[in-house]
Design a protein around this motif. Sequence first.
Motif, PDB file in Angstrom:
ATOM      1  N   ASP A 203       0.806  -1.205   0.015  1.00  0.00           N
ATOM      2  CA  ASP A 203       0.026  -0.056   0.101  1.00  0.00           C
ATOM      3  C   ASP A 203       0.813   1.345  -0.093  1.00  0.00           C
ATOM      4  OD1 ASP A 203      -2.490  -0.996  -0.184  1.00  0.00           O
ATOM      5  OD2 ASP A 203      -2.725  -1.464   1.983  1.00  0.00           O
ATOM      6  N   MET A 204       1.997   1.155   0.279  1.00  0.00           N
ATOM      7  CA  MET A 204       2.905   2.280   0.195  1.00  0.00           C
ATOM      8  C   MET A 204       3.156   2.643  -1.216  1.00  0.00           C
ATOM      9  SD  MET A 204       6.702   2.668   2.326  1.00  0.00           S
ATOM     10  CE  MET A 204       7.661   4.436   1.861  1.00  0.00           C
ATOM     11  N   GLU A 205       3.414   1.745  -1.932  1.00  0.00           N
ATOM     12  CA  GLU A 205       3.826   2.096  -3.493  1.00  0.00           C
ATOM     13  C   GLU A 205       3.108   1.158  -4.383  1.00  0.00           C
ATOM     14  OE1 GLU A 205       8.057   2.223  -3.713  1.00  0.00           O
ATOM     15  OE2 GLU A 205       8.415   0.579  -2.114  1.00  0.00           O
ATOM     16  N   PRO A 206       1.750   0.853  -4.398  1.00  0.00           N
ATOM     17  CA  PRO A 206       1.285  -0.278  -5.250  1.00  0.00           C
ATOM     18  C   PRO A 206       1.489  -0.319  -6.743  1.00  0.00           C
ATOM     19  CG  PRO A 206      -0.343   1.501  -4.428  1.00  0.00           C
ATOM     20  CD  PRO A 206       1.012   1.844  -3.912  1.00  0.00           C
ATOM     21  N   SER A 207       1.691   0.732  -7.493  1.00  0.00           N
ATOM     22  CA  SER A 207       2.029   0.556  -8.770  1.00  0.00           C
ATOM     23  C   SER A 207       3.246   0.007  -8.929  1.00  0.00           C
ATOM     24  CB  SER A 207       1.858   1.819  -9.542  1.00  0.00           C
ATOM     25  OG  SER A 207       0.647   2.313  -9.360  1.00  0.00           O
ATOM     26  N   TYR A 208       4.306   0.363  -8.238  1.00  0.00           N
ATOM     27  CA  TYR A 208       5.679  -0.239  -8.329  1.00  0.00           C
ATOM     28  C   TYR A 208       5.829  -1.372  -7.571  1.00  0.00           C
ATOM     29  CZ  TYR A 208       5.328   4.746  -9.515  1.00  0.00           C
ATOM     30  OH  TYR A 208       5.266   5.816 -10.284  1.00  0.00           O
ATOM     31  N   VAL A 209       5.285  -1.727  -6.695  1.00  0.00           N
ATOM     32  CA  VAL A 209       5.485  -3.274  -6.128  1.00  0.00           C
ATOM     33  C   VAL A 209       4.740  -4.261  -7.130  1.00  0.00           C
ATOM     34  CG1 VAL A 209       4.339  -4.838  -4.447  1.00  0.00           C
ATOM     35  CG2 VAL A 209       5.189  -2.518  -3.678  1.00  0.00           C
ATOM     36  N   ASP A 210       3.669  -3.823  -7.673  1.00  0.00           N
ATOM     37  CA  ASP A 210       2.932  -4.694  -8.692  1.00  0.00           C
ATOM     38  C   ASP A 210       4.058  -4.834 -10.087  1.00  0.00           C
ATOM     39  OD1 ASP A 210       0.765  -4.870  -7.012  1.00  0.00           O
ATOM     40  OD2 ASP A 210      -0.585  -3.502  -8.265  1.00  0.00           O
ATOM     41  N   TYR A 211       4.474  -3.937 -10.454  1.00  0.00           N
ATOM     42  CA  TYR A 211       5.269  -3.889 -11.445  1.00  0.00           C
ATOM     43  C   TYR A 211       6.751  -4.774 -11.157  1.00  0.00           C
ATOM     44  CZ  TYR A 211       9.678  -3.055 -14.173  1.00  0.00           C
ATOM     45  OH  TYR A 211      10.877  -3.048 -14.940  1.00  0.00           O
ATOM     46  N   TYR A 212       7.229  -4.659  -9.960  1.00  0.00           N
ATOM     47  CA  TYR A 212       8.197  -5.503  -9.917  1.00  0.00           C
ATOM     48  C   TYR A 212       7.859  -6.977  -9.633  1.00  0.00           C
ATOM     49  CZ  TYR A 212      13.455  -5.045  -8.491  1.00  0.00           C
ATOM     50  OH  TYR A 212      14.508  -5.040  -8.721  1.00  0.00           O
ATOM     51  N   LYS A 213       6.612  -7.095  -8.994  1.00  0.00           N
ATOM     52  CA  LYS A 213       6.433  -8.476  -8.591  1.00  0.00           C
ATOM     53  C   LYS A 213       6.004  -9.226 -10.459  1.00  0.00           C
ATOM     54  CE  LYS A 213       4.902  -8.996  -4.296  1.00  0.00           C
ATOM     55  NZ  LYS A 213       3.915  -9.705  -3.261  1.00  0.00           N
ATOM     56  N   ASN A 214       5.578  -8.332 -11.327  1.00  0.00           N
ATOM     57  CA  ASN A 214       5.208  -8.566 -12.484  1.00  0.00           C
ATOM     58  C   ASN A 214       6.496  -9.283 -13.385  1.00  0.00           C
ATOM     59  OD1 ASN A 214       2.595  -8.710 -12.435  1.00  0.00           O
ATOM     60  ND2 ASN A 214       2.277  -6.612 -12.978  1.00  0.00           N
ATOM     61  N   ASN A 215       7.484  -8.481 -12.905  1.00  0.00           N
ATOM     62  CA  ASN A 215       8.890  -8.813 -13.864  1.00  0.00           C
ATOM     63  C   ASN A 215       9.935  -9.470 -12.997  1.00  0.00           C
ATOM     64  OD1 ASN A 215       8.630  -6.785 -16.344  1.00  0.00           O
ATOM     65  ND2 ASN A 215       7.394  -5.815 -14.818  1.00  0.00           N
ATOM     66  N   HIS A 216       9.700  -9.656 -11.817  1.00  0.00           N
ATOM     67  CA  HIS A 216      10.860 -10.293 -11.031  1.00  0.00           C
ATOM     68  C   HIS A 216      10.253 -11.327  -9.763  1.00  0.00           C
ATOM     69  CE1 HIS A 216      12.405  -6.427 -12.105  1.00  0.00           C
ATOM     70  NE2 HIS A 216      13.693  -6.982 -11.893  1.00  0.00           N
ATOM     71  N   ARG A 217      10.906 -12.198  -9.402  1.00  0.00           N
ATOM     72  CA  ARG A 217      10.342 -12.950  -8.345  1.00  0.00           C
ATOM     73  C   ARG A 217      10.768 -12.058  -7.047  1.00  0.00           C
ATOM     74  NH1 ARG A 217      12.754 -17.741  -8.995  1.00  0.00           N
ATOM     75  NH2 ARG A 217      11.474 -19.056  -9.730  1.00  0.00           N
ATOM     76  N   ALA A 218       9.845 -11.627  -6.336  1.00  0.00           N
ATOM     77  CA  ALA A 218       9.721 -10.703  -5.400  1.00  0.00           C
ATOM     78  C   ALA A 218       8.762 -10.903  -4.160  1.00  0.00           C
ATOM     79  CB  ALA A 218       9.726  -9.310  -5.968  1.00  0.00           C
ATOM     80  N   TRP A 219       9.460 -10.363  -3.111  1.00  0.00           N
ATOM     81  CA  TRP A 219       8.563 -10.288  -2.145  1.00  0.00           C
ATOM     82  C   TRP A 219       8.662  -9.208  -1.069  1.00  0.00           C
ATOM     83  CZ3 TRP A 219      11.855 -14.200  -3.677  1.00  0.00           C
ATOM     84  CH2 TRP A 219      10.922 -15.500  -3.979  1.00  0.00           C
ATOM     85  N   CYS A 220       7.579  -8.725  -0.674  1.00  0.00           N
ATOM     86  CA  CYS A 220       7.925  -7.759   0.242  1.00  0.00           C
ATOM     87  C   CYS A 220       7.632  -7.895   1.421  1.00  0.00           C
ATOM     88  CB  CYS A 220       6.459  -6.477   0.105  1.00  0.00           C
ATOM     89  SG  CYS A 220       6.154  -6.013  -1.656  1.00  0.00           S
ATOM     90  N   VAL A 221       8.718  -7.526   2.196  1.00  0.00           N
ATOM     91  CA  VAL A 221       9.047  -7.808   3.845  1.00  0.00           C
ATOM     92  C   VAL A 221       8.799  -6.587   4.780  1.00  0.00           C
ATOM     93  CG1 VAL A 221      10.145  -9.846   3.082  1.00  0.00           C
ATOM     94  CG2 VAL A 221      11.527  -7.792   3.639  1.00  0.00           C
ATOM     95  N   GLY A 222       8.434  -5.517   4.248  1.00  0.00           N
ATOM     96  CA  GLY A 222       8.565  -4.227   5.177  1.00  0.00           C
ATOM     97  C   GLY A 222       6.987  -4.001   5.549  1.00  0.00           C
ATOM     98  N   PRO A 223       6.939  -2.795   6.379  1.00  0.00           N
ATOM     99  CA  PRO A 223       8.183  -2.202   6.905  1.00  0.00           C
ATOM    100  C   PRO A 223       8.994  -3.034   8.140  1.00  0.00           C
ATOM    101  CG  PRO A 223       6.267  -1.099   7.881  1.00  0.00           C
ATOM    102  CD  PRO A 223       5.580  -2.322   6.775  1.00  0.00           C
ATOM    103  N   LEU A 224      10.282  -3.273   7.716  1.00  0.00           N
ATOM    104  CA  LEU A 224      10.985  -3.917   8.809  1.00  0.00           C
ATOM    105  C   LEU A 224      11.113  -3.183  10.265  1.00  0.00           C
ATOM    106  CD1 LEU A 224      13.744  -5.372   6.264  1.00  0.00           C
ATOM    107  CD2 LEU A 224      11.837  -6.786   7.688  1.00  0.00           C
TER     108      LEU A 224
END
Length: 460
Positions: A203-224
Motif C-alpha cells: 500500500d505504500m507504493e502499489p503501482s511499483y510493487v505490482d510492476y516489480y512482482k510482474n517482472n521479478h520473483r519478489a517479496w515485500c517484507v516491510g516495513p521492517l
Amino acid sequence: MDPGQNLHLLFFPLMSPGHFIPMVDMARLFASRPNVHCSLVTTPANTISIPGVDVITIPFPDPTITGLAPGQENLANVPTSDFNTFVTALFHFRDPIAALLRELRPDALISDSLFPWSAATADELHIPRIIFHGAGAFPLFVTSKVLSHFPIQTPSFTIPGLPHDIQLHKDGLPELFANFQMLQLLGEAEAASYGVVINTFRDMEPSYVDYYKNNHRAWCVGPLSLCSREGRREEAHEVLSWLDLQPEGSVIYVCFGSLCHFPPAQLREIAVGLEKSGERFVWVVRREAGEDEVKEEEWMPEGFEERVKGRGVVVRGWVPQVSVLRRAAVGWFVTHCGWNSVQEGAVAGVGLVTWPLFHEQFINQELVVEVMGMGVRMWEGFRRIKGEEAAVKAEEIAGVVKRVVGGGGGEEVERVKKRAKEYGEMAKKAVEVGGSTYEDVGSLVEELVARRRERSVAGA
C-alpha cells in the motif's frame, strides 16, 4: 537433508547501518515464523546479539589487503574518500562465505546487493541467493527505467512509462551510475539470483510493487522497523523523556542518517534556521569519521544551545530513531530521504520535509512528495550540496519549519499530515495476520520449503 527439519536461512548484510539494521530486523522477522531457523554472518566489529538468531563472525579482510585502517569494518566509520576502497574490500569475502555455505548448507542465502559475487558462489552449491537492495520498489523501478535511457543528455528529464509524471535531474542520480562496471556486475548477479526481498509494503507504493512482482520473483517484507521491533524493549535515551513533556505534534525532528557529511557552513545555517523558526526541535548531529570530522567550534553559533534551551535539543551521535518518531510530540521529520528513514516516517505517520543528499535519495523524494503525498520539499527545484558552501540558507529552513510546525502551511500542509497518518495505519495492517507483508513472508517460506522437499525427493 531431512525434509522435516527447520528451514535454514543465512543472512549476510552489508556493514553499513542503513543496510545492516533492516537485515537484522528481517532475520528476526523470519525467525519468528514456525520451523524457520535463521543465522546472520558479519565481522567481529559488527557483532550484535539477536534474539532467536544465530550470529556467526568471520574476519574482515586484513588492512594490508584492503588498504583500510584497522577497525574500519563499517561504512559509518569510513571517511568519504575511502568509500570505493571499502566496496572493493567486500570482494575479499567471497572465499570465507563459500566455505561457510559449504559447511552450513542453508536453504537460502539472503545477501546484500553489493555482494554481487555471492550469486555465483551460492549457485555453485545449488543454494538459492536472494537479494536485499536496501531500497524500495519505486527507486528500483525508476533506476531500471533510467538505465534503459542511458546516457542522459539533459540536466532534467522525465521517464516515459512511469505510472506518475516524475521529474528527475541528471546530477541527482545515484553515484553508482558513474561506475558502469559495477552496474554490470549487479545486473548480472540479479539475473542469476533466485529473487528479491524488498523492505516495503504494497500500500505504500502499489503501482511499483505490482510492476516489480510482474517482472521479478519478489517479496515485500516491510516495513521492517515495525515488523520486528514491535514489542522490543524500548531503548533508553534522555531525548525520549524530553519529548514526553512536549505538546502533541509540536516538535520537528531533524536527522540526516548515518552517512551524511555536511560542511561547517551548512551546519551553521541549520542551527540559525532552527533558532529563527521559534519552533520546538530535536536535531541529531552526526559524529564524523576520520578526515571528515568537523569540529563543533567551526559551526556552532556561540550561545546557541543556551538560547534554545527548553524548546530545542541537539543530540550528538545516535538516537533511537524509531522510538523518537513514535512519540506523540513529533509531528514532522526533516530527512535526507534514505529508504529506512522514509519507511520509519511512514510507519510513525509523521509528515516528511525532504532534504536529499546522495544515492537514490533524490528519487525517493519524488515518491514521498509526488506519489505518496506525505511530504513537502525543503526547497523547490534541484539543489545539491557541493564543496564547503551551504546549499540551504537559514531563512529558508526557518520558513519551512514555521510553515509545517507553526501552522502557516494551510490546507496543503494539513493534507500532507492527514496522508501521513493514513500510511501509518496501512503499515500496521500490512504486517498483521492476513496483511500483504504477512502473506508475502509466508509465501517465500512455503516456496523455499517446497524447493527443499523437491530436492530431497530427487536426492540432491
